[in-house]
Design an enzyme around this catalytic site. Structure first.
Site, short mmCIF file in Angstrom:
data_model
loop_
_atom_site.label_atom_id
_atom_site.label_comp_id
_atom_site.label_asym_id
_atom_site.label_seq_id
_atom_site.Cartn_x
_atom_site.Cartn_y
_atom_site.Cartn_z
N GLU A 1 61.59 41.51 65.41
CA GLU A 1 60.89 41.47 64.26
C GLU A 1 61.95 41.95 63.05
OE1 GLU A 1 56.88 41.26 62.69
OE2 GLU A 1 57.66 40.69 64.59
N LYS B 1 53.88 48.41 66.98
CA LYS B 1 53.84 46.80 66.27
C LYS B 1 54.52 46.86 65.03
CE LYS B 1 50.60 43.02 66.07
NZ LYS B 1 51.12 42.68 64.43
#
Length: 662
Positions: free
Chosen positions: A166, A111
C-alpha cells in the site's frame, strides 16, 4: 420502493462513485457511506437472486484503469476484501472459516489508507510495478514507484517474486504538500490518500519523487522455488529481503484475541503518523488459505474490519462563507469546539447552499459532526428535537464576501462563484493563469515572482502587471538586472497577443481557449464582446446557455470593466488580429497527440493543425492519419504501431508545416 428499481438505483450510484474514486481520484462520499451502499445492494441481490446480473458492481473489484499509463495485467488478481462493521460479523467470518478448515490462527494487520500496488521482482531485480486498477488490469507505474525510497530496487537474494503493498503519504508530508500548493494557488488535496494516488499517477516521475511517498508491503502473492507454511513466515522473509513490511501484524489464536487486537488498533489510530481506515484479519496458515479459496471478488480467508467515522454532537454558532482560489463560495459552520478522531474541530464544511437547505441547517442548531475521510469535518445531521425556536435560517449571499463582486450560480451547478477579477481570494491563481503559455504567455512570470509582487503590494490585479517598473522588480528575490529587463520585455511583448488569448486569460468561468477563439472570431473586438447580450452568444457554435450567462455576468461586473479599461490604456491589444493566410496542408487529415511536445503546448499544436484544415482527436483508430509523439508518450503510441498509423515526431511535424514530407 420496488426492489428492482432500488437495485437499479444502487448500481448506478455505486458505478458513479467507483468512477469518481478509482478513475478520477475525486471521491464525493466517505468510505463508510460507499460501503453502506454496497452492503444494501448485496443484501437485496441475495434476497432477490433472480435480479443479480454479471455486470452488477457487487460482482466487480473496482473501476477501469486510466489510459495515460500502459495497461498491465496482474500476475495474481488483486482482489478486494469483504468488509465487517461489527463484532457479530467478525464472529460470522470466523464460524465460516472454522466450518471449512477447523481451528485456525489469524493475523491482524493495520489497514493502511492508501493506494494498493503490485511489485514484480525477477531474480532479485524490481522490474514492474502497477496500480490495482480493476483488480485484473492495472496501470504500469514502474518509473514512479522507483522514486519511493522504501521500495528496494534489488533484493538481498536473486529470487523471483510478486508482492502487494500500500502506497501512502504520511500526514506530515501531506500537510507540507498542501501548504506548498496553497502558496502557489493550486487546488488542495482532500486527504493523504488522494494525495498519494494523485502523486503516484503523475506522468512526470520527477513530480512523484518530490511528494515523499512511502509504502508498506503486506502480502507475498507469488514466489518461485520456495515454500512457506504461514503468512507470518512470508512477512519475516520479505523483511529480510529489504521490504518495509506492514508495521503492526499480530498473530492471534482465536477470534476473541482478534477482536481485542482490533480494539487496541482503534485506540492507537490517532497516534499513528499515517492514516488507517480499519484492520485486516487473515488466516495465517497458507495451506488452509488454499482450501478456503476465493469468490469472484474477494478471498474467503481474509476480511477487513472498517471503523465507522467518529461522530459527535455540537452546536452551530455561526455560518460564514469562504472564497476559494477558483472563486467558489463555500459555506462553513463555526462550531462549539468538539474533539473528534484525535483533533479538536471548530469548523465544518456545509458544501453548498443546496446542502444547507436539504439538511435544514440553521444558526444555533444542535448538529452531528463527523470527519469524512478522516480529514474534512462535515455536518451530517441536525438534531431537530433540540430546537428552541431561537435558531436563524442562513441566506447565501449573492455578492462575494471578499471583494463585493456579483456571485453567480449557473444553471445546473451547485456552486456559486465570484465574478470579480480583483478578488483577493483568487488573485494569485488568476494572475498565474493570465501569464500562462496558452493565455498571454509572459515568459519568466511564474508563481514565485507573482507571489512576491502580491505580498509586497506591487500589483493588485492583472492590469497592474503592465505598469511595473524596473525599480519595482529589482527589489525582488533572485531578480538581477538581466532577469528584470527580460521580464519587462516579456510583459511588453505580451501586449500584442491576439484577442482570444486575452479573453481566455481573463479566467472567465467555463470559457476555455476553444470558446475564446469562437467568441473572438465572431465579435472581432473586446468592446463588441462586452456589449453583446445573452442571445448573441448562444447563437454561436459550441457556446451554450451556461457559457453565455457566465460571460455576460462577468462583463456586468463594474470592477472587471475597469480592469479591461486599464489594460486598454496600457496598450494591450483588444482586437482580433487578421489571420495570415495559411495553406490547407492538413485538409481532411486526423491527428492524435501523445506525450509532451518541446516547442508547443497541446493547445498550440491543435490550433496549428486546425488552422490548416486538420482535425485533432483524443483516441487512435483506423481513421487516424498521424500520431504526433512527444516525450514520455502513453498507450496511444503502442496502439498506433499496432494499427500501422504513421508516427511523426516534432521535427517531422515542423517539416510538414513547411510543406515537406506530407
Amino acid at each position: 420502493m420496488d426492489p428492482k428499481e432500488r437495485i437499479k438505483e444502487l448500481r448506478e450510484k455505486i458505478n458513479y462513485h467507483n468512477y469518481r474514486y478509482y478513475v478520477l481520484d475525486q471521491p464525493e462520499i466517505s468510505d463508510y457511506e460507499y460501503d453502506m451502499l454496497m452492503r444494501e445492494l448485496i443484501e437485496l441481490e441475495e434476497k432477490y437472486p433472480e435480479l443479480k446480473t454479471p455486470d452488477s458492481p457487487s460482482q466487480r473489484v473496482g473501476g477501469e484503469p486510466l489510459k495515460e499509463f500502459e495497461p498491465f495485467t496482474h500476475v495474481v488478481p488483486m482482489l478486494s476484501l469483504a468488509n465487517a462493521f461489527s463484532e457479530g460479523e467478525l464472529r460470522d467470518f470466523d464460524r465460516r472459516v472454522r466450518e471449512a478448515v477447523g481451528d485456525v490462527e489469524y493475523v491482524v494487520e493495520l489497514k493502511i489508507d492508501g493506494l494498493s500496488v503490485e511489485l514484480i521482482y525477477e531474480k532479485g531485480i524490481f522490474t514492474v510495478g502497477s496500480t490495482r486498477g480493476d483488480g485484473i488490469v492495472g496501470e504500469n507505474v514502474t518509473q514512479n514507484l522507483k522514486t519511493i525510497k522504501s521500495i528496494p530496487l534489488r533484493l538481498k537474494d536473486d529470487v523471483s517474486l510478486v508482492v502487494r503493498g500500500e502506497v501512502f503519504m504520511p500526514r506530515a508530508s501531506f500537510e507540507k504538500l498542501n501548504e506548498e500548493r496553497e502558496k502557489l494557488g493550486e487546488s488542495l488535496f482532500a486527504n493523504p490518500r488522494n494525495a498519494a494516488a494523485g502523486s503516484l499517477r503523475q506522468l512526470d516521475p520527477k513530480v512523484t519523487a518530490k511528494r515523499d511517498l512511502d509504502i508498506f508491503i503486506f502480502n507475498l502473492q507469488k514466489i518461485e522455488g520456495r515454500k512457506f507454511k504461514t503468512h507470518i513466515e512470508t512477512l519475516e522473509f520479505l523483511n529480510e529481503q529489504g521490504f518495509k513490511i506492514i508495521p503492526i501484524h499480530k498473530k492471534c489464536s482465536n477470534i476473541d484475541e482478534v477482536i481485542k487486537e482490533i480494539e487496541e488498533i482503534r485506540n492507537l489510530r490517532d497516534k499513528l503518523p499515517y492514516d488507517i481506515d480499519g484492520a485486516v484479519v487473515k488466516v495465517n496458515d497458507l495451506e488452509k488459505r488454499e482450501i478456503l479459496g476465493q469468490t469472484a471478488k474477494d478471498p474467503r480467508w481474509a476480511i477487513a474490519f472498517k471503523y465507522p467515522a467518529e461522530r459527535k454532537k455540537t452546536k452551530v454558532l455561526d455560518i460564514i462563507v469562504q472564497v476559494g482560489r477558483t472563486g467558489a463560495l463555500t459555506p462553513t459552520a463555526i462550531l462549539e469546539p468538539v474533539a473528534i478522531s484525535g483533533s479538536v474541530v471548530s469548523r465544518a464544511t456545509l458544501h453548498n447552499e443546496d446542502y444547507i437547505k436539504e439538511k435544514d441547517i440553521r444558526i444555533g442548531d444542535t448538529v452531528i459532526v463527523q470527519k469524512a475521510g478522516e480529514i474534512i469535518p462535515e455536518v451530517v445531521e441536525v438534531v431537530k428535537e433540540e430546537r428552541t425556536g431561537q435558531e436563524r435560517e442562513f441566506v447565501m449571499p449573492d455578492r462575494c464576501p471578499e471583494c463585493g463582486a456579483l456571485a453567480v450560480r449557473l444553471l445546473g451547478e451547485a456552486i456559486r462563484r465570484c465574478t470579480g477579477l480583483n478578488c483577493p481570494a483568487q488573485l494569485l491563481r488568476g494572475i498565474i493563469h493570465f501569464a500562462s503559455k496558452d493565455a498571454m504567455d509572459i515568459e519568466g512570470l511564474g508563481p514565485a515572482i507573482i507571489n512576491q509582487l502580491l505580498s509586497k503590494g506591487l500589483i493588485h490585479n492583472i492590469a497592474d502587471l503592465y505598469y511595473l517598473k524596473y525599480e519595482d522588480l529589482i527589489q525582488l528575490e533572485r531578480m538581477g538586472d538581466k532577469s528584470v529587463k527580460n521580464l519587462l520585455n516579456a510583459i511588453e511583448e505580451s501586449k500584442t497577443r491576439d484577442l482570444d488569448r486575452l479573453l481566455f486569460g481573463l479566467g472567465i468561468n467555463l470559457i476555455g481557449s476553444k470558446a475564446a477563439q469562437v467568441i473572438a472570431e465572431h465579435f472581432k473586438t473586446m468592446d463588441n464582446i462586452m456589449k453583446a447580450k445573452f442571445e448573441d452568444f448562444t447563437q454561436l457554435p459550441d457556446i451554450g446557455p451556461k457559457m453565455a450567462r457566465s460571460i455576460v455576468s462577468f462583463f456586468a461586473e463594474k470592477q472587471n470593466v475597469e480592469i479591461i479599461e486599464k489594460l486598454k490604456n496600457a496598450g494591450v491589444n483588444m482586437k482580433k488580429i487578421p489571420k495570415e493566410k495559411v495553406n490547407n496542408i492538413f485538409e481532411g487529415k486526423t491527428f492524435v497527440l501523445t506525450g509532451a511536445l518541446g516547442n508547443y503546448t497541446r493547445e498550440e499544436a491543435t490550433r496549428i493543425i486546425e488552422e490548416r484544415g486538420g482535425k485533432v482527436t483524443n483516441s487512435v483508430s483506423k481513421k487516424t492519419d498521424y500520431v504526433l509523439v512527444g516525450k514520455d508518450p502513453g498507450s496511444k503510441l503502442k496502439k498506433a504501431q499496432e494499427l500501422g498509423i504513421k508516427i511523426i515526431d516534432e521535427k517531422q511535424f515542423e517539416e510538414m508545416l513547411k510543406g515537406e514530407n506530407i
